[in-house]
Design a protein around this motif. Structure first.
Motif, short mmCIF file in Angstrom:
data_model
loop_
_atom_site.label_atom_id
_atom_site.label_comp_id
_atom_site.label_asym_id
_atom_site.label_seq_id
_atom_site.Cartn_x
_atom_site.Cartn_y
_atom_site.Cartn_z
N GLY A 159 11.29 26.20 -28.48
CA GLY A 159 11.79 25.26 -29.49
C GLY A 159 11.68 23.81 -29.01
O GLY A 159 11.29 22.92 -29.78
N ARG A 160 11.99 23.59 -27.74
CA ARG A 160 11.86 22.22 -27.20
C ARG A 160 10.41 21.78 -27.21
O ARG A 160 10.09 20.64 -27.56
N ASN A 161 9.51 22.68 -26.84
CA ASN A 161 8.08 22.33 -26.85
C ASN A 161 7.59 22.07 -28.28
O ASN A 161 6.80 21.15 -28.51
N SER A 162 8.08 22.87 -29.20
CA SER A 162 7.71 22.68 -30.61
C SER A 162 8.11 21.27 -31.07
O SER A 162 7.34 20.57 -31.72
N GLN A 163 9.33 20.86 -30.68
CA GLN A 163 9.81 19.53 -31.09
C GLN A 163 9.05 18.42 -30.38
O GLN A 163 8.61 17.47 -31.02
#
Ligand code: GLN
Length: 296
Positions: A159-163
């Protein structure tokens, strides 16, 4: 210039220390580049520049950890995969170059076939850092990509990478297909755990999450689970592409064929090893010929 004692560690001495500790020169350069926040080319041109005390002690700690076999990616907190810079930590597998093969195959499937017209639904089973899911999304923005992982910490990293990469994907917690009840996909990709318990390679991989590496039934349990569930979660004509161990291709091909997949094929990695196997669910037109046996 800030004053540093005469014995301050210079870049060239730091590299010599790394060498005497048995740490690869490139790894040491990447550590120094990260600690000094400079490109590697700068280090080469300024090898008499000094580290400050905090940088020096961080470097020494990293050398110790690297010498102990910890992946460089965990020290730096990032790894490049398929042209994307991904954050990683020890709760996710370090993305591997051979998995880029799976991504490229998936992109060819998306760009090539009759799937093109519809909104493409893609699923990455066991996403870890989000490497496969985010690479697909990056190169095929039209796709609606779902990333599944049973580990909440892994999913948080995805999720952090997606953001941070501004690549929106859907995160689904759970075990393989159980995370997406009732949903079907045009393309499913997975780099599941496939190393047998007790395999000699596990020792060198001890810093990485064992749950992402090791599977029961001689390394086949998770591949089996994914293949068994795939017909119920693929759209007609949808593809399932799997990464697997060096000696598992024959088993995966036979299992896919047994589950009714067509166009079953295997790709070799750069080392020439059979590394990815995939197949295609029956298209809608032929599924009418399927025989349903009455219960006895
Ligand atoms: N290819 C990795 C390795 O052997 C393992 C990845 C996996 O189990 N999915 O280092």
């Amino acid at each position: 210039m800030s004053a540093r004692p005469e014995d301050a560690l210079s870049i060239s001495r730091a590299l010599a220390t790394a060498k005497s500790n048995g740490v690869d020169r490139l790894d040491a350069q990447l550590m120094l580049a990260a600690l000094l926040d400079r490109p590697r080319s700068w280090l080469i041109a300024h090898d008499d520049a000094s580290l400050d005390q905090a940088q020096e002690s961080a470097f020494e700690q990293w050398l110790t950890r690297r010498r102990d076999g910890e992946p460089l990616a965990y020290l730096l907190g990032e790894k490049e995969f398929h042209g994307l810079k991904l954050q990683v930590d020890p709760s996710v597998l370090v993305p591997r170059p051979e998995t880029e093969l799976l991504v490229d195959w998936g992109l060819r499937v998306l760009q090539g076939g009759p799937l093109k017209a519809a909104e493409l639904r893609v699923i990455d089973l066991g996403t870890g850092s989000g490497a496969i899911a985010l690479s697909i999304k990056h190169d095929c923005q039209a796709a609606a990509v779902t990333a599944v992982d049973a580990s909440p910490t892994a999913l948080a990293i995805a999720g952090r990478n997606s953001q941070s990469l501004n690549l929106p994907i859907t995160l689904a917690p759970g075990n393989w297909w159980q995370a997406v009840p009732g949903q079907r996909f045009d393309l499913a990709l997975a780099n599941p755990p496939y190393i047998a318990p007790g395999d000699e390679h596990l020792e060198a991989l001890r810093h990485e999450p064992q749950a992402a590496l090791m599977a029961q039934d001689n390394g086949l349990a998770d591949l089996e689970c994914i293949i068994a569930g795939a017909p119920g979660h693929l759209a007609p004509g949808g593809w399932l592409l799997l990464e697997h161990g060096h000696d598992q291709a024959t088993w995966v091909r036979q299992r896919l064929a047994g589950a009714g997949f067509t166009q079953v094929q295997t790709l070799r990695d750069l080392a020439g090893i059979e590394r990815c196997t995939g197949g295609r669910a029956l298209p809608a037109t032929t599924s009418a010929f399927r025989v349903v046996f009455p219960a006895v």
